[in-house]
Design a protein around this motif. Structure first.
Motif, PDB file in Angstrom:
ATOM      1  N   GLU A   1      -8.582  17.694   1.594  1.00 42.59           N
ATOM      2  CA  GLU A   1      -7.286  17.226   2.471  1.00 42.59           C
ATOM      3  C   GLU A   1      -7.605  15.622   2.929  1.00 42.59           C
ATOM      4  OE1 GLU A   1      -4.668  18.236   6.370  1.00 42.59           O
ATOM      5  OE2 GLU A   1      -6.688  19.223   6.158  1.00 42.59           O
ATOM      6  N   GLY A   2      -6.592  14.775   2.849  1.00 44.37           N
ATOM      7  CA  GLY A   2      -6.869  13.580   3.004  1.00 44.37           C
ATOM      8  C   GLY A   2      -5.601  12.649   2.417  1.00 44.37           C
ATOM      9  N   THR A   3      -5.626  11.342   2.452  1.00 51.65           N
ATOM     10  CA  THR A   3      -4.330  10.572   2.063  1.00 51.65           C
ATOM     11  C   THR A   3      -4.988   9.529   0.926  1.00 51.65           C
ATOM     12  OG1 THR A   3      -3.364  11.052   4.209  1.00 51.65           O
ATOM     13  CG2 THR A   3      -2.511   9.125   2.760  1.00 51.65           C
ATOM     14  N   TYR A   4      -4.277   9.358  -0.186  1.00 48.22           N
ATOM     15  CA  TYR A   4      -4.750   8.270  -1.045  1.00 48.22           C
ATOM     16  C   TYR A   4      -3.930   6.934  -0.591  1.00 48.22           C
ATOM     17  CZ  TYR A   4      -6.590  11.692  -4.339  1.00 48.22           C
ATOM     18  OH  TYR A   4      -7.366  12.683  -4.851  1.00 48.22           O
ATOM     19  N   LEU A   5      -4.680   5.939  -0.500  1.00 48.62           N
ATOM     20  CA  LEU A   5      -4.202   4.642  -0.361  1.00 48.62           C
ATOM     21  C   LEU A   5      -4.105   3.768  -1.662  1.00 48.62           C
ATOM     22  CD1 LEU A   5      -4.908   5.779   2.347  1.00 48.62           C
ATOM     23  CD2 LEU A   5      -5.254   3.171   3.113  1.00 48.62           C
ATOM     24  N   LEU A   6      -2.683   3.716  -2.462  1.00 46.76           N
ATOM     25  CA  LEU A   6      -2.865   2.579  -3.771  1.00 46.76           C
ATOM     26  C   LEU A   6      -2.222   1.223  -3.225  1.00 46.76           C
ATOM     27  CD1 LEU A   6      -2.514   5.911  -4.460  1.00 46.76           C
ATOM     28  CD2 LEU A   6      -1.133   4.999  -6.504  1.00 46.76           C
ATOM     29  N   LYS A   7      -3.238   0.713  -3.463  1.00 45.21           N
ATOM     30  CA  LYS A   7      -2.934  -0.885  -3.081  1.00 45.21           C
ATOM     31  C   LYS A   7      -2.685  -1.740  -4.337  1.00 45.21           C
ATOM     32  CE  LYS A   7      -5.921  -0.963   1.089  1.00 45.21           C
ATOM     33  NZ  LYS A   7      -5.153  -1.451   2.067  1.00 45.21           N
ATOM     34  N   PHE A   8      -1.491  -2.429  -4.129  1.00 47.18           N
ATOM     35  CA  PHE A   8      -0.893  -3.338  -5.228  1.00 47.18           C
ATOM     36  C   PHE A   8      -1.036  -4.676  -4.456  1.00 47.18           C
ATOM     37  CE2 PHE A   8       1.063   0.628  -6.265  1.00 47.18           C
ATOM     38  CZ  PHE A   8       0.779   0.763  -7.577  1.00 47.18           C
ATOM     39  N   ASP A   9      -1.868  -5.658  -4.766  1.00 47.20           N
ATOM     40  CA  ASP A   9      -2.407  -6.901  -4.110  1.00 47.20           C
ATOM     41  C   ASP A   9      -2.132  -8.000  -4.904  1.00 47.20           C
ATOM     42  OD1 ASP A   9      -3.995  -8.857  -2.958  1.00 47.20           O
ATOM     43  OD2 ASP A   9      -5.694  -7.797  -2.773  1.00 47.20           O
ATOM     44  N   ASN A  10      -1.243  -8.703  -4.250  1.00 50.88           N
ATOM     45  CA  ASN A  10      -0.744 -10.113  -4.683  1.00 50.88           C
ATOM     46  C   ASN A  10      -1.081 -11.023  -3.652  1.00 50.88           C
ATOM     47  OD1 ASN A  10       0.517 -11.685  -6.832  1.00 50.88           O
ATOM     48  ND2 ASN A  10       2.420 -11.744  -5.449  1.00 50.88           N
ATOM     49  N   SER A  11      -2.192 -10.878  -2.977  1.00 48.17           N
ATOM     50  CA  SER A  11      -2.588 -11.964  -1.914  1.00 48.17           C
ATOM     51  C   SER A  11      -3.231 -13.198  -2.537  1.00 48.17           C
ATOM     52  CB  SER A  11      -3.515 -11.231  -1.066  1.00 48.17           C
ATOM     53  OG  SER A  11      -4.820 -10.885  -1.666  1.00 48.17           O
ATOM     54  N   TYR A  12      -3.521 -12.967  -3.937  1.00 44.99           N
ATOM     55  CA  TYR A  12      -4.296 -14.042  -4.451  1.00 44.99           C
ATOM     56  C   TYR A  12      -3.289 -15.381  -4.826  1.00 44.99           C
ATOM     57  CZ  TYR A  12      -3.155 -11.477  -8.462  1.00 44.99           C
ATOM     58  OH  TYR A  12      -2.506 -10.669  -9.336  1.00 44.99           O
ATOM     59  N   SER A  13      -1.987 -14.755  -5.000  1.00 45.12           N
ATOM     60  CA  SER A  13      -1.018 -15.588  -5.653  1.00 45.12           C
ATOM     61  C   SER A  13      -0.444 -16.440  -4.457  1.00 45.12           C
ATOM     62  CB  SER A  13       0.103 -14.942  -6.111  1.00 45.12           C
ATOM     63  OG  SER A  13       1.057 -15.459  -6.621  1.00 45.12           O
ATOM     64  N   LEU A  14      -0.581 -17.672  -4.829  1.00 46.33           N
ATOM     65  CA  LEU A  14       0.102 -18.719  -3.735  1.00 46.33           C
ATOM     66  C   LEU A  14       1.592 -19.025  -3.970  1.00 46.33           C
ATOM     67  CD1 LEU A  14      -2.736 -21.398  -3.589  1.00 46.33           C
ATOM     68  CD2 LEU A  14      -2.223 -19.523  -1.937  1.00 46.33           C
ATOM     69  N   TRP A  15       1.914 -18.934  -5.248  1.00 50.20           N
ATOM     70  CA  TRP A  15       3.395 -19.333  -5.461  1.00 50.20           C
ATOM     71  C   TRP A  15       4.266 -18.339  -6.245  1.00 50.20           C
ATOM     72  CZ3 TRP A  15       3.865 -23.843  -3.283  1.00 50.20           C
ATOM     73  CH2 TRP A  15       2.656 -24.650  -3.252  1.00 50.20           C
TER      74      TRP A  15
ATOM     75  N   THR B   1       0.816  -1.255  -0.005  1.00 53.80           N
ATOM     76  CA  THR B   1       0.018   0.040  -0.133  1.00 53.80           C
ATOM     77  C   THR B   1       0.839   1.169  -0.056  1.00 53.80           C
ATOM     78  OG1 THR B   1      -1.658  -1.069   1.441  1.00 53.80           O
ATOM     79  CG2 THR B   1      -2.014   1.289   1.125  1.00 53.80           C
ATOM     80  N   VAL B   2       0.906   2.029  -1.098  1.00 53.83           N
ATOM     81  CA  VAL B   2       1.484   3.420  -1.042  1.00 53.83           C
ATOM     82  C   VAL B   2       0.572   4.267  -0.449  1.00 53.83           C
ATOM     83  CG1 VAL B   2       2.692   4.886  -2.774  1.00 53.83           C
ATOM     84  CG2 VAL B   2       2.460   2.379  -3.065  1.00 53.83           C
ATOM     85  N   HIS B   3       1.050   5.043   0.756  1.00 53.38           N
ATOM     86  CA  HIS B   3       0.147   6.231   1.215  1.00 53.38           C
ATOM     87  C   HIS B   3       0.766   7.731   0.484  1.00 53.38           C
ATOM     88  CE1 HIS B   3      -1.451   3.762   4.457  1.00 53.38           C
ATOM     89  NE2 HIS B   3      -0.513   2.982   3.985  1.00 53.38           N
ATOM     90  N   VAL B   4      -0.391   8.238  -0.232  1.00 53.10           N
ATOM     91  CA  VAL B   4       0.057   9.473  -0.924  1.00 53.10           C
ATOM     92  C   VAL B   4      -0.765  10.716  -0.224  1.00 53.10           C
ATOM     93  CG1 VAL B   4       0.478  10.568  -3.013  1.00 53.10           C
ATOM     94  CG2 VAL B   4       0.599   8.112  -2.777  1.00 53.10           C
ATOM     95  N   PRO B   5      -0.254  11.582   0.453  1.00 54.94           N
ATOM     96  CA  PRO B   5      -1.038  12.766   1.250  1.00 54.94           C
ATOM     97  C   PRO B   5      -1.429  13.657   0.160  1.00 54.94           C
ATOM     98  CG  PRO B   5       1.191  12.695   1.889  1.00 54.94           C
ATOM     99  CD  PRO B   5       1.018  11.438   1.111  1.00 54.94           C
ATOM    100  N   THR B   6      -2.393  14.442   0.200  1.00 54.46           N
ATOM    101  CA  THR B   6      -2.572  15.662  -0.646  1.00 54.46           C
ATOM    102  C   THR B   6      -1.757  16.541  -0.139  1.00 54.46           C
ATOM    103  OG1 THR B   6      -4.560  16.339   0.833  1.00 54.46           O
ATOM    104  CG2 THR B   6      -4.945  15.006  -0.898  1.00 54.46           C
ATOM    105  N   VAL B   7      -1.229  17.603  -1.086  1.00 54.71           N
ATOM    106  CA  VAL B   7      -0.486  18.833  -0.966  1.00 54.71           C
ATOM    107  C   VAL B   7      -0.896  20.054  -1.497  1.00 54.71           C
ATOM    108  CG1 VAL B   7       1.736  17.441  -0.710  1.00 54.71           C
ATOM    109  CG2 VAL B   7       1.000  18.224  -2.978  1.00 54.71           C
ATOM    110  N   PRO B   8      -1.043  21.144  -0.698  1.00 55.92           N
ATOM    111  CA  PRO B   8      -1.461  22.308  -1.207  1.00 55.92           C
ATOM    112  C   PRO B   8      -0.905  22.767  -2.495  1.00 55.92           C
ATOM    113  CG  PRO B   8      -0.169  22.678   0.651  1.00 55.92           C
ATOM    114  CD  PRO B   8      -0.225  21.429   0.610  1.00 55.92           C
ATOM    115  N   GLU B   9       0.491  22.301  -2.805  1.00 55.51           N
ATOM    116  CA  GLU B   9       1.148  22.884  -4.259  1.00 55.51           C
ATOM    117  C   GLU B   9       0.261  22.197  -5.206  1.00 55.51           C
ATOM    118  OE1 GLU B   9       2.464  21.523  -1.635  1.00 55.51           O
ATOM    119  OE2 GLU B   9       3.465  23.301  -0.588  1.00 55.51           O
ATOM    120  N   ALA B  10      -0.424  21.200  -5.327  1.00 55.32           N
ATOM    121  CA  ALA B  10      -0.905  20.388  -6.559  1.00 55.32           C
ATOM    122  C   ALA B  10      -2.304  20.271  -6.440  1.00 55.32           C
ATOM    123  CB  ALA B  10      -0.205  18.793  -6.468  1.00 55.32           C
TER     124      ALA B  10
END
Length: 269
Positions: free
Chosen positions: A242-256, A140-149
């Motif tokens: 204002e808040g934080t984005y949570l980008l989830k890269f999920d490999n939980s389904y892979s057993l091998w 999970t990548v936590h990306v907060p908002t910033v006032p410059e963008a």
């Protein structure tokens, strides 16, 4: 007359006898009223006594005999139940108020690109842009908002195999502007999402996550398996506040299989 004389003589002999005339017997072993020492064998009287004792015990345990104590206990129970109901009502009201304060979220803009080799070649030279998401893990990548963008953008690709991807937005006020990465096993991620309202779970990444959002965490893009090994997966989203984005890269389904991930996240005005 002869009988009376014989009876008088017998009584005279008996009165002259004492306990000392019989070896092994003393006056202490007897009683002047031996009949009084016999136990009462009247069954009707025994039953009456037992019934009376049972009635007394029942009276002691009968709640109707202690109306004041029962009333106090009922009052305490009612007060406890009332307190729990009040707490639940207060929590529901607070959650409803927080939901009313958060505006509805627009869906993100997504796109794909065939420039797979170019993106991988570029990200190999950048720090922390090429990572391994191990089997059973979620990054999970936590990306907060910033006032410059005004918006956040992302691009990613993988080697050989697909990976699950989804986006959430946390309305909690930002305390740090640093972009951070959190690696967890699927069970850890489920524990974190137990704070959400309603039925919670990662769901099937082939069918999309089934998470229901609460007042703080909103789902922007359900977790789906993306063909990031054949096309670059990208997108953007305008800051809703204002808040934080949570980008989830999920490999939980892979057993091998572990997945090699190339990704970048950046802001745009």
């Amino acid at each position: 007359m002869e009988r009376l004389e014989a009876t008088s003589e017998l009584q005279s002999r008996l009165s002259s006898l004492s306990f000392s005339s019989f070896p092994g017997i003393t006056s202490k072993q007897s009683d002047k009223r031996p009949l009084d020492r016999l136990q009462n064998t009247d069954l009707s009287q025994s039953c009456t006594t037992s019934k009376g004792q049972a009635d007394m015990d029942e009276t002691k345990g009968d709640p109707e005999q202690h109306p004041e104590g029962n009333a106090a206990a009922s009052a305490e129970l009612a007060e406890g139940e009332g307190g729990e109901e009040n707490n639940d009502a207060a929590s529901s009201q607070l959650s409803a108020e927080m939901k009313a304060q958060t505006p509805p979220l627009k869906p993100p803009t997504t796109w794909t690109s065939a420039a797979l080799k170019e993106l991988k070649a570029k990200l190999r030279t950048e720090d922390d842009s090429m990572v391994t998401v191990y089997r059973g893990d979620i990054m999970t990548v936590h990306v907060p908002t910033v006032p410059e963008a005004k918006k956040v953008c992302w691009e990613f690709a993988t080697d050989s195999y697909d990976i699950g991807f989804g986006i959430y937005f946390d309305w909690t006020p930002v305390t740090s502007r640093s972009i951070t990465v959190h690696i967890s096993e699927s069970s850890d991620d489920e524990d974190e999402e137990e704070e959400l309202e309603g039925p919670v779970g990662n769901g099937d990444v082939e069918k999309g996550s089934k998470t229901q959002t609460n007042s703080n965490l909103a789902e922007l893009l359900p977790v789906y398996r993306q063909d990031s090994h054949t096309l670059v997966q990208g997108g953007s989203h305008d800051f809703p506040g204002e808040g934080t984005y949570l980008l989830k890269f999920d490999n939980s389904y892979s057993l091998w299989r572990n997945k090699t991930l190339y990704y970048r996240v950046y802001y745009s005005a």
